[in-house]
Motif scaffolding. Sequence first.
Motif, PDB file in Angstrom:
ATOM      1  N   PHE A 151       8.202  32.959 -55.931  1.00 33.48           N
ATOM      2  CA  PHE A 151       8.156  33.112 -56.987  1.00 33.48           C
ATOM      3  C   PHE A 151       7.275  32.614 -58.057  1.00 33.48           C
ATOM      4  O   PHE A 151       7.163  32.481 -59.259  1.00 33.48           O
ATOM      5  CB  PHE A 151       9.566  33.579 -57.712  1.00 33.48           C
ATOM      6  CG  PHE A 151      10.161  34.732 -57.096  1.00 33.48           C
ATOM      7  CD1 PHE A 151      10.069  35.877 -57.513  1.00 33.48           C
ATOM      8  CD2 PHE A 151      11.118  34.402 -55.969  1.00 33.48           C
ATOM      9  CE1 PHE A 151      10.462  37.114 -56.902  1.00 33.48           C
ATOM     10  CE2 PHE A 151      12.030  35.525 -55.606  1.00 33.48           C
ATOM     11  CZ  PHE A 151      11.368  36.860 -55.842  1.00 33.48           C
ATOM     12  N   LEU A 152       6.629  31.229 -57.566  1.00 32.67           N
ATOM     13  CA  LEU A 152       5.818  30.356 -58.180  1.00 32.67           C
ATOM     14  C   LEU A 152       4.613  31.259 -58.968  1.00 32.67           C
ATOM     15  O   LEU A 152       3.988  31.860 -58.329  1.00 32.67           O
ATOM     16  CB  LEU A 152       5.651  29.189 -57.597  1.00 32.67           C
ATOM     17  CG  LEU A 152       4.303  29.465 -56.454  1.00 32.67           C
ATOM     18  CD1 LEU A 152       3.048  29.609 -56.818  1.00 32.67           C
ATOM     19  CD2 LEU A 152       4.607  28.197 -55.297  1.00 32.67           C
ATOM     20  N   GLU A 154       0.878  30.511 -60.576  1.00 31.66           N
ATOM     21  CA  GLU A 154      -0.181  29.392 -60.475  1.00 31.66           C
ATOM     22  C   GLU A 154      -0.346  28.840 -61.768  1.00 31.66           C
ATOM     23  O   GLU A 154      -0.222  29.205 -62.868  1.00 31.66           O
ATOM     24  CB  GLU A 154      -1.442  30.183 -60.012  1.00 31.66           C
ATOM     25  CG  GLU A 154      -1.752  30.784 -58.664  1.00 31.66           C
ATOM     26  CD  GLU A 154      -3.014  31.311 -58.501  1.00 31.66           C
ATOM     27  OE1 GLU A 154      -4.114  30.758 -58.692  1.00 31.66           O
ATOM     28  OE2 GLU A 154      -2.948  32.208 -57.659  1.00 31.66           O
ATOM     29  N   LYS A 205      10.713  41.188 -54.639  1.00 27.22           N
ATOM     30  CA  LYS A 205       9.338  40.298 -55.029  1.00 27.22           C
ATOM     31  C   LYS A 205       8.367  41.318 -55.495  1.00 27.22           C
ATOM     32  O   LYS A 205       7.618  41.181 -56.605  1.00 27.22           O
ATOM     33  CB  LYS A 205       8.827  39.744 -53.654  1.00 27.22           C
ATOM     34  CG  LYS A 205       7.496  39.202 -53.722  1.00 27.22           C
ATOM     35  CD  LYS A 205       7.231  38.079 -54.666  1.00 27.22           C
ATOM     36  CE  LYS A 205       5.879  37.875 -55.023  1.00 27.22           C
ATOM     37  NZ  LYS A 205       5.664  36.614 -55.393  1.00 27.22           N
ATOM     38  N   ASN A 209       7.170  41.298 -59.835  1.00 32.42           N
ATOM     39  CA  ASN A 209       5.683  41.209 -60.350  1.00 32.42           C
ATOM     40  C   ASN A 209       5.419  42.428 -61.185  1.00 32.42           C
ATOM     41  O   ASN A 209       4.876  42.363 -62.014  1.00 32.42           O
ATOM     42  CB  ASN A 209       4.748  41.004 -59.079  1.00 32.42           C
ATOM     43  CG  ASN A 209       4.589  39.577 -58.625  1.00 32.42           C
ATOM     44  OD1 ASN A 209       5.175  38.700 -59.585  1.00 32.42           O
ATOM     45  ND2 ASN A 209       3.870  39.244 -57.762  1.00 32.42           N
ATOM     46  N   SER A 252       2.776  37.665 -74.078  1.00 34.45           N
ATOM     47  CA  SER A 252       1.456  37.157 -75.039  1.00 34.45           C
ATOM     48  C   SER A 252       0.283  38.209 -74.381  1.00 34.45           C
ATOM     49  O   SER A 252       0.211  38.469 -73.458  1.00 34.45           O
ATOM     50  CB  SER A 252       1.122  36.036 -74.343  1.00 34.45           C
ATOM     51  OG  SER A 252       1.918  35.074 -74.522  1.00 34.45           O
ATOM     52  N   GLY A 258      -4.590  38.934 -64.638  1.00 31.79           N
ATOM     53  CA  GLY A 258      -5.503  39.088 -63.526  1.00 31.79           C
ATOM     54  C   GLY A 258      -4.683  38.254 -62.550  1.00 31.79           C
ATOM     55  O   GLY A 258      -3.434  38.193 -62.671  1.00 31.79           O
ATOM     56  N   CYS A 261      -1.969  38.702 -57.482  1.00 26.85           N
ATOM     57  CA  CYS A 261      -0.959  39.552 -57.227  1.00 26.85           C
ATOM     58  C   CYS A 261      -0.400  40.574 -57.934  1.00 26.85           C
ATOM     59  O   CYS A 261      -0.190  41.580 -57.066  1.00 26.85           O
ATOM     60  CB  CYS A 261       0.407  38.443 -57.384  1.00 26.85           C
ATOM     61  SG  CYS A 261       0.379  36.660 -56.650  1.00 26.85           S
ATOM     62  N   PHE A 323      -8.756  33.015 -64.265  1.00 27.41           N
ATOM     63  CA  PHE A 323      -7.593  34.236 -64.776  1.00 27.41           C
ATOM     64  C   PHE A 323      -6.585  33.662 -65.864  1.00 27.41           C
ATOM     65  O   PHE A 323      -6.086  34.637 -66.494  1.00 27.41           O
ATOM     66  CB  PHE A 323      -6.859  35.185 -63.670  1.00 27.41           C
ATOM     67  CG  PHE A 323      -5.934  34.499 -62.921  1.00 27.41           C
ATOM     68  CD1 PHE A 323      -5.840  33.501 -61.916  1.00 27.41           C
ATOM     69  CD2 PHE A 323      -4.545  34.864 -63.416  1.00 27.41           C
ATOM     70  CE1 PHE A 323      -4.752  32.938 -61.338  1.00 27.41           C
ATOM     71  CE2 PHE A 323      -3.545  34.336 -62.839  1.00 27.41           C
ATOM     72  CZ  PHE A 323      -3.598  33.385 -61.740  1.00 27.41           C
ATOM     73  N   LYS A 324      -6.195  32.757 -66.050  1.00 24.11           N
ATOM     74  CA  LYS A 324      -5.433  31.995 -66.969  1.00 24.11           C
ATOM     75  C   LYS A 324      -5.801  30.470 -66.944  1.00 24.11           C
ATOM     76  O   LYS A 324      -6.587  29.922 -66.260  1.00 24.11           O
ATOM     77  CB  LYS A 324      -3.983  31.996 -66.632  1.00 24.11           C
ATOM     78  CG  LYS A 324      -3.443  31.865 -65.234  1.00 24.11           C
ATOM     79  CD  LYS A 324      -1.902  31.846 -65.266  1.00 24.11           C
ATOM     80  CE  LYS A 324      -1.419  31.244 -64.177  1.00 24.11           C
ATOM     81  NZ  LYS A 324       0.110  31.318 -64.201  1.00 24.11           N
ATOM     82  N   ARG A 427      -7.312  35.643 -76.830  1.00 24.96           N
ATOM     83  CA  ARG A 427      -5.948  35.101 -76.263  1.00 24.96           C
ATOM     84  C   ARG A 427      -5.116  34.550 -77.501  1.00 24.96           C
ATOM     85  O   ARG A 427      -4.247  34.166 -77.359  1.00 24.96           O
ATOM     86  CB  ARG A 427      -6.331  33.742 -75.410  1.00 24.96           C
ATOM     87  CG  ARG A 427      -6.737  34.231 -74.261  1.00 24.96           C
ATOM     88  CD  ARG A 427      -5.754  34.463 -73.220  1.00 24.96           C
ATOM     89  NE  ARG A 427      -6.267  34.793 -71.858  1.00 24.96           N
ATOM     90  CZ  ARG A 427      -5.515  35.073 -70.629  1.00 24.96           C
ATOM     91  NH1 ARG A 427      -4.476  35.259 -70.947  1.00 24.96           N
ATOM     92  NH2 ARG A 427      -6.158  35.313 -69.596  1.00 24.96           N
TER      93      ARG A 427
HETATM   94  C1  UGA Z   1       2.763  35.961 -60.838  1.00 27.44           C
HETATM   95  C2  UGA Z   1       4.068  35.791 -61.092  1.00 27.44           C
HETATM   96  O1  UGA Z   1       4.233  35.270 -62.489  1.00 27.44           O
HETATM   97  C3  UGA Z   1       4.715  34.768 -60.335  1.00 27.44           C
HETATM   98  O2  UGA Z   1       6.392  34.852 -60.418  1.00 27.44           O
HETATM   99  C4  UGA Z   1       4.474  35.314 -58.642  1.00 27.44           C
HETATM  100  O3  UGA Z   1       5.238  34.546 -57.707  1.00 27.44           O
HETATM  101  C5  UGA Z   1       2.973  35.446 -58.591  1.00 27.44           C
HETATM  102  O4  UGA Z   1       2.410  36.055 -59.313  1.00 27.44           O
HETATM  103  C6  UGA Z   1       2.952  35.836 -57.082  1.00 27.44           C
HETATM  104  O5  UGA Z   1       3.099  36.733 -56.783  1.00 27.44           O
HETATM  105  O6  UGA Z   1       2.298  35.053 -56.208  1.00 27.44           O
HETATM  106  P1  UGA Z   1       0.544  34.399 -61.121  1.00 27.44           P
HETATM  107  O7  UGA Z   1      -0.189  35.693 -60.827  1.00 27.44           O
HETATM  108  O8  UGA Z   1       0.232  33.068 -60.629  1.00 27.44           O
HETATM  109  O9  UGA Z   1       1.882  34.480 -60.865  1.00 27.44           O
HETATM  110  O10 UGA Z   1       0.196  34.088 -62.654  1.00 27.44           O
HETATM  111  P2  UGA Z   1       1.107  34.653 -64.063  1.00 27.44           P
HETATM  112  O11 UGA Z   1       1.502  33.617 -64.918  1.00 27.44           O
HETATM  113  O12 UGA Z   1       2.073  35.894 -64.015  1.00 27.44           O
HETATM  114  O13 UGA Z   1      -0.107  35.243 -65.021  1.00 27.44           O
HETATM  115  C7  UGA Z   1      -0.793  36.613 -64.553  1.00 27.44           C
HETATM  116  C8  UGA Z   1      -1.497  37.070 -65.523  1.00 27.44           C
HETATM  117  O14 UGA Z   1      -0.966  37.802 -66.669  1.00 27.44           O
HETATM  118  C9  UGA Z   1      -2.655  36.027 -66.065  1.00 27.44           C
HETATM  119  O15 UGA Z   1      -4.000  36.633 -66.019  1.00 27.44           O
HETATM  120  C10 UGA Z   1      -2.086  35.958 -67.444  1.00 27.44           C
HETATM  121  O16 UGA Z   1      -2.974  35.345 -68.448  1.00 27.44           O
HETATM  122  C11 UGA Z   1      -1.607  37.105 -67.984  1.00 27.44           C
HETATM  123  N1  UGA Z   1      -0.518  37.101 -68.928  1.00 27.44           N
HETATM  124  C12 UGA Z   1       0.654  36.379 -68.375  1.00 27.44           C
HETATM  125  C13 UGA Z   1      -0.616  37.537 -70.061  1.00 27.44           C
HETATM  126  O17 UGA Z   1      -1.840  38.376 -70.501  1.00 27.44           O
HETATM  127  N2  UGA Z   1       0.486  37.354 -70.962  1.00 27.44           N
HETATM  128  C14 UGA Z   1       1.587  36.838 -70.768  1.00 27.44           C
HETATM  129  O18 UGA Z   1       2.370  36.626 -71.410  1.00 27.44           O
HETATM  130  C15 UGA Z   1       1.628  36.277 -69.289  1.00 27.44           C
END
Ligand code: UGA
Length: 450
Positions: A151-152, A154, A205, A209, A252, A258, A261, A323-324, A427
């Motif tokens: 669940f981590l 990036e 899982k 997501n 947010s 992006g 996952c 992507f972030k 953003r």
């Molecule tokens: C995501 C999940 O948060 C993890 O729990 C999961 O383990 C992981 O996928 C996976 O399946 O491996 P991740 O893709 O690394 O993690 O990043 P996130 O922090 O979830 O961000 C995903 C996207 O959503 C980014 O582009 C971010 O900018 C966007 N986002 C996130 C928003 O636009 N607003 C938010 O409030 C949060």
Amino acid sequence: MAVISDHCQEIKVTLVDTDIQKIKAWNSDNPSRLPIYEPGLEEVVLRNRGKNLFFSTDIKNSIREADMIFISVNTPTKIKGLGAGYASDLKWVESSARQVAKYADGHTIIVEKSTVPVRTAELIENILNESQKMNQDLDKKTFSVLSSPEFLAEGTAIKDLENPDRVLIGGSDKKAMNLLSSIYKRWIPEEKILLTNVWSSELSKLIANAFLAQRVSSINSISALCESTGADIKEVVKAIGSDKRIGEKFLSPGPGFGGSCFKKDILNLVYICRFYGLETVANYWEQILYINVWQKKRISTLIIEKFFGTVSNKKIVILGFAFKSFTNDTRESPAIEIVKDLIENGANLFINDPKVSALQIEKEIGLKELEIDQFSSGSWQFSHDVISSAKDSDAIVLVTEWNEYKEINWKELTATMRKPAWIFDTRIIFSKEELNCLDINYWQLGTIKD
Ligand code: UGA
């Protein structure tokens, strides 16, 4: 695996990969050569590498030696064949299972860590059972398959692993589940370790997501409504996030989600629903992806419209390509579509990112640095210095929320732009007051200018 090795010094952790270059990079003495940028990871790797953490291409012997094997290979969306465009491609999981079946010795616990659609443990079990049947001496090789999805996120991987909200262990072999649980218990409170059946674990899982992505698409859809009505998305987020039942996290608004996952997992969820004849359920989840595509498109369209329908020959600075923030990963980054749209409309882009290389950008957008797009005459080049790129530019588009961009002296920077110039803040890193004191046109996601 690095975090496990850090907490369990008596356990030997070996990471194997078929990619020799990758293993070489993980073994490199130069920390900046490690293949992934992830805050805190370098320290954990360097602290344990060579003691109880090893990186190797010797797959055969590493499998033979192991009591427990984590399958952590990628499961991209299938590009051809049955379920193309939706289902996850399990070929790497399958080939890993075959290698385990071939080389394992004694009793081996297989833990599936990759995000996999429900019933993958069954596939792995079938492969292992077949190999067991072919084995003359049945006692020699035995297997237990567990699911323990990751669940981590990036950018916060080490923090998430050190202090997870929960750890899931799915399976039916209690002894194997307890053994894996005893590893996590070294640093994670027992009540956070959830034991479930294997299908619940695999499905949870995907659903976690899907729910997270759904929050992002929901708030992004409302950002557009705020722009139409005059409501302010920041105020709306605060107001709804204060309701504990909704919560303030993952709300947010932005240029679209992006990463490797969310899209893949939702496509897979949609596929599973359709497979079971649940067309309405499939359509419901698929909408989250439509909103995401729409959000990216509406941002590039809006930029072009602000320039009265053409960005041809406009100099535009793109801030952020990952992507972030806090990652160098560009997979499915909203920047890709936005940048491609602007180039297709003839813009000359200067793209900056603190962690992404020009080569990586080139790979994602399919146009070489400084090459002229033959249809539109648009182009892009890497911006090594935001301040000098901004000089005489017509617009700045903020795509990734890197801290570096918040620290820029915006007053000085905007003064050097060609007027009438624009800032597009996708953003929401600026407050309205900050933007108001810039002598420039601006557009901020989810608000209208006072
Ligand atoms: C995501 C999940 O948060 C993890 O729990 C999961 O383990 C992981 O996928 C996976 O399946 O491996 P991740 O893709 O690394 O993690 O990043 P996130 O922090 O979830 O961000 C995903 C996207 O959503 C980014 O582009 C971010 O900018 C966007 N986002 C996130 C928003 O636009 N607003 C938010 O409030 C949060």
